[in-house]
Scaffold this motif. Sequence first.
Motif, PDB file in Angstrom:
ATOM      1  N   LEU A   1      21.925  23.473 107.146  1.00  0.00           N
ATOM      2  CA  LEU A   1      21.924  24.293 108.355  1.00  0.00           C
ATOM      3  C   LEU A   1      23.120  25.227 108.394  1.00  0.00           C
ATOM      4  CD1 LEU A   1      20.811  21.645 111.006  1.00  0.00           C
ATOM      5  CD2 LEU A   1      19.395  23.145 109.592  1.00  0.00           C
ATOM      6  N   ASP A   2      24.134  24.911 107.610  1.00  0.00           N
ATOM      7  CA  ASP A   2      25.324  25.770 107.540  1.00  0.00           C
ATOM      8  C   ASP A   2      25.227  26.825 106.437  1.00  0.00           C
ATOM      9  OD1 ASP A   2      26.669  24.419 109.627  1.00  0.00           O
ATOM     10  OD2 ASP A   2      27.302  22.847 108.242  1.00  0.00           O
ATOM     11  N   ASP A   3      24.116  26.867 105.731  1.00  0.00           N
ATOM     12  CA  ASP A   3      23.947  27.884 104.690  1.00  0.00           C
ATOM     13  C   ASP A   3      24.025  29.284 105.290  1.00  0.00           C
ATOM     14  OD1 ASP A   3      23.568  26.125 102.604  1.00  0.00           O
ATOM     15  OD2 ASP A   3      21.371  26.296 102.597  1.00  0.00           O
ATOM     16  N   PRO A   4      24.746  30.191 104.657  1.00  0.00           N
ATOM     17  CA  PRO A   4      24.635  31.596 105.053  1.00  0.00           C
ATOM     18  C   PRO A   4      23.193  32.069 104.837  1.00  0.00           C
ATOM     19  CG  PRO A   4      26.492  31.246 103.564  1.00  0.00           C
ATOM     20  CD  PRO A   4      25.683  29.991 103.535  1.00  0.00           C
ATOM     21  N   VAL A   5      22.670  32.799 105.787  1.00  0.00           N
ATOM     22  CA  VAL A   5      21.283  33.240 105.648  1.00  0.00           C
ATOM     23  C   VAL A   5      21.120  34.126 104.419  1.00  0.00           C
ATOM     24  CG1 VAL A   5      21.511  35.266 107.146  1.00  0.00           C
ATOM     25  CG2 VAL A   5      19.287  34.164 106.876  1.00  0.00           C
ATOM     26  N   ARG A   6      22.193  34.818 104.017  1.00  0.00           N
ATOM     27  CA  ARG A   6      22.089  35.694 102.842  1.00  0.00           C
ATOM     28  C   ARG A   6      22.015  34.894 101.536  1.00  0.00           C
ATOM     29  NH1 ARG A   6      26.031  40.421 102.348  1.00  0.00           N
ATOM     30  NH2 ARG A   6      24.348  41.318 101.097  1.00  0.00           N
ATOM     31  N   ARG A   7      22.277  33.585 101.591  1.00  0.00           N
ATOM     32  CA  ARG A   7      22.005  32.768 100.401  1.00  0.00           C
ATOM     33  C   ARG A   7      20.522  32.819 100.080  1.00  0.00           C
ATOM     34  NH1 ARG A   7      22.071  26.127  99.678  1.00  0.00           N
ATOM     35  NH2 ARG A   7      21.027  26.202  97.643  1.00  0.00           N
ATOM     36  N   TRP A   8      19.714  32.807 101.114  1.00  0.00           N
ATOM     37  CA  TRP A   8      18.258  32.775 100.942  1.00  0.00           C
ATOM     38  C   TRP A   8      17.626  34.154 101.020  1.00  0.00           C
ATOM     39  CZ3 TRP A   8      16.861  28.450  98.920  1.00  0.00           C
ATOM     40  CH2 TRP A   8      17.621  27.292  99.175  1.00  0.00           C
ATOM     41  N   LEU A   9      18.252  35.046 101.762  1.00  0.00           N
ATOM     42  CA  LEU A   9      17.704  36.397 101.950  1.00  0.00           C
ATOM     43  C   LEU A   9      18.814  37.400 101.631  1.00  0.00           C
ATOM     44  CD1 LEU A   9      15.894  35.708 105.354  1.00  0.00           C
ATOM     45  CD2 LEU A   9      14.882  35.638 103.055  1.00  0.00           C
ATOM     46  N   PRO A  10      19.168  37.543 100.344  1.00  0.00           N
ATOM     47  CA  PRO A  10      20.327  38.353  99.968  1.00  0.00           C
ATOM     48  C   PRO A  10      20.170  39.843 100.223  1.00  0.00           C
ATOM     49  CG  PRO A  10      19.130  37.606  98.015  1.00  0.00           C
ATOM     50  CD  PRO A  10      18.547  36.863  99.181  1.00  0.00           C
ATOM     51  N   SER A  11      18.938  40.291 100.523  1.00  0.00           N
ATOM     52  CA  SER A  11      18.744  41.721 100.766  1.00  0.00           C
ATOM     53  C   SER A  11      19.180  42.141 102.166  1.00  0.00           C
ATOM     54  CB  SER A  11      17.274  42.098 100.561  1.00  0.00           C
ATOM     55  OG  SER A  11      16.442  41.412 101.480  1.00  0.00           O
TER      56      SER A  11
ATOM     57  N   ALA B   1      11.038  31.637 108.725  1.00  0.00           N
ATOM     58  CA  ALA B   1       9.802  31.396 107.979  1.00  0.00           C
ATOM     59  C   ALA B   1       9.974  31.791 106.521  1.00  0.00           C
ATOM     60  CB  ALA B   1       8.643  32.175 108.604  1.00  0.00           C
ATOM     61  N   LEU B   2      10.694  32.882 106.286  1.00  0.00           N
ATOM     62  CA  LEU B   2      10.952  33.310 104.910  1.00  0.00           C
ATOM     63  C   LEU B   2      11.901  32.349 104.209  1.00  0.00           C
ATOM     64  CD1 LEU B   2      11.376  37.147 105.493  1.00  0.00           C
ATOM     65  CD2 LEU B   2       9.330  35.943 104.701  1.00  0.00           C
ATOM     66  N   VAL B   3      12.884  31.823 104.931  1.00  0.00           N
ATOM     67  CA  VAL B   3      13.795  30.833 104.356  1.00  0.00           C
ATOM     68  C   VAL B   3      13.021  29.579 103.948  1.00  0.00           C
ATOM     69  CG1 VAL B   3      15.750  29.301 104.833  1.00  0.00           C
ATOM     70  CG2 VAL B   3      15.822  31.693 105.583  1.00  0.00           C
ATOM     71  N   VAL B   4      12.085  29.145 104.791  1.00  0.00           N
ATOM     72  CA  VAL B   4      11.237  27.996 104.440  1.00  0.00           C
ATOM     73  C   VAL B   4      10.542  28.258 103.108  1.00  0.00           C
ATOM     74  CG1 VAL B   4       9.155  26.696 105.067  1.00  0.00           C
ATOM     75  CG2 VAL B   4      10.898  27.181 106.795  1.00  0.00           C
ATOM     76  N   GLY B   5      10.001  29.454 102.956  1.00  0.00           N
ATOM     77  CA  GLY B   5       9.320  29.788 101.713  1.00  0.00           C
ATOM     78  C   GLY B   5      10.241  29.770 100.510  1.00  0.00           C
ATOM     79  N   ARG B   6      11.418  30.356 100.656  1.00  0.00           N
ATOM     80  CA  ARG B   6      12.351  30.417  99.534  1.00  0.00           C
ATOM     81  C   ARG B   6      12.862  29.016  99.169  1.00  0.00           C
ATOM     82  NH1 ARG B   6      14.524  35.932  99.545  1.00  0.00           N
ATOM     83  NH2 ARG B   6      12.671  37.195 100.019  1.00  0.00           N
ATOM     84  N   ALA B   7      13.184  28.201 100.157  1.00  0.00           N
ATOM     85  CA  ALA B   7      13.788  26.895  99.896  1.00  0.00           C
ATOM     86  C   ALA B   7      12.781  25.864  99.413  1.00  0.00           C
ATOM     87  CB  ALA B   7      14.488  26.380 101.156  1.00  0.00           C
ATOM     88  N   SER B   8      11.508  26.038  99.798  1.00  0.00           N
ATOM     89  CA  SER B   8      10.483  25.037  99.449  1.00  0.00           C
ATOM     90  C   SER B   8       9.678  25.415  98.222  1.00  0.00           C
ATOM     91  CB  SER B   8       9.519  24.847 100.623  1.00  0.00           C
ATOM     92  OG  SER B   8       8.715  26.009 100.822  1.00  0.00           O
ATOM     93  N   GLY B   9       9.652  26.704  97.902  1.00  0.00           N
ATOM     94  CA  GLY B   9       8.796  27.165  96.819  1.00  0.00           C
ATOM     95  C   GLY B   9       7.345  27.296  97.220  1.00  0.00           C
TER      96      GLY B   9
END
Length: 332
Positions: free
Chosen positions: A80-90, A159-167
Amino acid sequence: MQSTAERVDSMMAAYDGQVPGAALLVVRDGVPVVRKGYGLADLERGIAVGPDTNFRLASVSKQFTAAAILLLAQDGALSLDDPVRRWLPSLPAAADGITVHHLLSHTSGLVDYEDVMPDAIEGQLHDADVLRLLETQDRLYFAPGSDYRYSNSGYALLALVVGRASGQDFATFLRDRIFRPLGMDNTLAFEDGVSTVPRRAYGYSASGDGWTRTDQSSTSAVLGDGGIYSSIDDLAKWDAALRDDRLLSDASRALAFTAHTATDEANVDGYGYGWRLHGEGADRLLWHSGETIGFRNVILRWPEKGLTVVLLTNRNDPEPYALARRIAAEFQ
């Protein structure tokens, strides 16, 4: 003297008959004591609302988006402390300080995507389109964590983070990890051309002396902030799962139901993860509304009282919060 059932029917009278209707669920101590449909799910075909009619939940969907993130945190797939740009760097540099926690609690300061949409678009926006819009906004409303502002943008990004983190794509993750395990077999994140909503309620708005179908808008295909369809029968299963650790751990549910920020909204003392919080002690209320073109919904949960009220409607007005509170009063 009227019975409780008769009083409830009287309160629901505006939704009964040949008009856009509603589905009402009241659960007390884990047992449904009211489970009833009123009016029509489809005016054109004269199909009545039933307990298994699926309504577009709008922002009531946010609790499922939050639950998906909490499941991934339990898995160790993200923090939960992940920077959102870790998952969505754009995302632009302005988003550097935003964490997953900030998105969940509406404390990110992100620009509202509805405010930067083109005046005219072809088709509908999707979650990925929200990201593309936000890529052009190298600014925030406030420093992350310093204030509260309800943000559909944040939940579209989740929702996009869920996709990136779960595959998996968001809709598939929800199906595999939440809906199917709980037996919510007719609940889904609806994707036009990909999935079909069974026993679907269509949305309407008052027009003169009648009703006009207003079921979709340009933002209705964004899933993370409001794209789930469900019924009161399936939401009874969801309510049951929120009472124990069959889906989310005790720690995860505590996070969802804890105020992470204060708000100045009416009947909202604080916001958790996908839940509005109001009151304290035995009167502590967890709730959320959902409002989109053609639908107005609300879920109210008093955990300490063992009472839940869900009211789903397929019309543009009125907001059902006050009515749901009056119905709840009959069972307290």
